[in-house]
Design an enzyme around this catalytic site. Structure first.
Site, short mmCIF file in Angstrom:
data_model
loop_
_atom_site.label_atom_id
_atom_site.label_comp_id
_atom_site.label_asym_id
_atom_site.label_seq_id
_atom_site.Cartn_x
_atom_site.Cartn_y
_atom_site.Cartn_z
N ASP A 121 -1.87 -17.49 2.05
CA ASP A 121 -2.25 -17.77 0.67
C ASP A 121 -2.95 -16.55 0.06
OD1 ASP A 121 -4.61 -18.02 2.06
OD2 ASP A 121 -5.14 -20.00 1.27
N SER A 122 -3.05 -15.47 0.84
CA SER A 122 -3.44 -14.17 0.27
C SER A 122 -2.46 -13.77 -0.82
CB SER A 122 -3.49 -13.09 1.35
OG SER A 122 -2.30 -13.08 2.11
N ASP A 132 0.30 -20.88 5.31
CA ASP A 132 -0.98 -21.49 4.93
C ASP A 132 -0.80 -22.75 4.12
OD1 ASP A 132 -3.24 -20.05 5.86
OD2 ASP A 132 -2.77 -18.41 4.48
N LYS A 173 -0.95 -23.49 8.76
CA LYS A 173 -2.29 -22.98 9.08
C LYS A 173 -3.30 -23.60 8.12
CE LYS A 173 -3.59 -18.46 8.32
NZ LYS A 173 -4.73 -18.53 7.36
N GLU A 203 -7.65 -23.91 7.26
CA GLU A 203 -8.93 -23.24 7.47
C GLU A 203 -10.02 -24.28 7.72
OE1 GLU A 203 -9.86 -20.65 4.21
OE2 GLU A 203 -7.99 -19.52 4.42
N GLU A 206 -10.99 -14.68 11.95
CA GLU A 206 -11.13 -13.59 10.97
C GLU A 206 -12.59 -13.13 10.89
OE1 GLU A 206 -9.34 -14.27 7.14
OE2 GLU A 206 -10.27 -12.47 6.27
O1 KIV Z 1 -3.77 -15.60 3.73
C1 KIV Z 1 -3.81 -14.68 4.56
O2 KIV Z 1 -3.16 -13.63 4.41
C2 KIV Z 1 -4.63 -14.86 5.75
C3 KIV Z 1 -4.92 -13.64 6.57
C4 KIV Z 1 -6.01 -12.86 5.94
C5 KIV Z 1 -5.21 -13.99 7.97
O3 KIV Z 1 -5.08 -15.93 6.00
#
Ligand code: KIV
Length: 269
Positions: free
Chosen positions: A43-44, A82, A110, A112, A179
């Site tokens: 989600d980056s 994510d 994924k 968090e 992280e």
């Molecule tokens: O969203 C993302 O790119 C991430 C990485 C920073 C691990 O969660």
């Protein structure tokens, strides 16, 4: 195609695995050619693709769109995607969001969090959805942390992080992602779970896998660059390789040297 069993085997053999973020099919194809082991549709993309200042505005349909593109472009890597901000706040949300993401082509979702996600992890796993839990610095909680800061800096905080890892692994988490934690903590957690591959970003050299945001390692991040980032583009092709290509294209269009004869269709009419 690399599977979860392969990641477990790599861990057992001590063979480190690579992971990069990816959001589109052409980059995914390049990663297939380079034999990158795993891809994170992170989600980056809220920052790298959408230009937002955090991951919070990203929604499930954004993640599904980019996952489908990546999956079409790559038939080698294990793909994690994510679940975005607030898309797994309830069990029903988690099931519905994960269904969309898995049907778009992800191999794993994924999330968090920590111990409080145990029930969610259990329910998803029972429904055939493999789960990676992201712990340490969790960007979706940036406003709770008050910024992007190194986590688990004291023994007590590291012990709390380890307890969180144990709770989610006991609930069925198949992969952990750490992280921004001290290298010693990354090593301790990786050693603690012989069957659970641990991916690190800013978590030292002893985790089983490493992940970087692709724009960071290509030198295409023009804002804050974290301590854990290495610019591989600079080392391979010079600091400004991509920028130099853009500038050369702009100049060639302006001076008329592009397109040349070999780039044009010459047909007698
Ligand atoms: O969203 C993302 O790119 C991430 C990485 C920073 C691990 O969660």
């Amino acid at each position: 195609m690399i599977s979860l069993s392969d990641l477990r085997k790599f861990k057992a053999e001590g063979r480190k695995f690579s992971c990069l973020t990816c959001y589109d099919a052409s980059m995914a194809k390049a990663m297939e050619v380079a034999e990158i082991d795993t891809i994170l549709v992170g989600d980056s993309l809220g920052m790298t693709i959408q230009g937002c200042d955090s991951t919070l505005p990203v929604n499930v349909s954004d993640m599904a769109y980019h996952t489908a593109a990546v999956r079409r472009g790559n038939s080698h890597a294990f793909i994690l995607t994510d679940l975005p901000f607030m898309s797994y706040a309830t069990l029903n949300d988690a099931l519905s969001s994960s269904k969309t993401i898995m049907q778009a082509g992800a191999h794993m979702v994924k999330l968090e969090g920590g111990e409080w996600l145990a029930e969610t992890v259990q329910v998803l796993t029972r429904n055939g959805i493999p789960v990676c839990v992201h712990l340490g610095l969790t960007p979706q909680s940036v406003h709770v942390f008050g910024g992007y800061k190194v986590q688990a800096r004291t023994r007590a905080a590291a012990d709390q992080l380890i307890a969180d890892c144990k709770a989610v692994v006991d609930a069925g988490a198949a992969v952990l992602l750490l992280e921004c934690v001290p290298a010693q903590v990354g090593k301790e957690i990786s050693n603690l779970f012989p069957n659970t591959p641990v991916i690190g970003i800013g978590a030292g050299a002893e985790t089983d896998g490493q992940v970087l945001v692709v724009q960071d390692m290509l030198g295409l991040n023009f804002s804050h660059v974290a301590k854990f980032v290495r610019n591989f583009m600079k080392e391979q092709a010079g600091e400004t390789a991509i920028l130099d290509a853009f500038k050369a294209y702009h100049a060639a269009v302006q001076d008329g040297s592009f397109p040349a004869v070999e780039h044009t269709f010459q047909i007698e009419l």
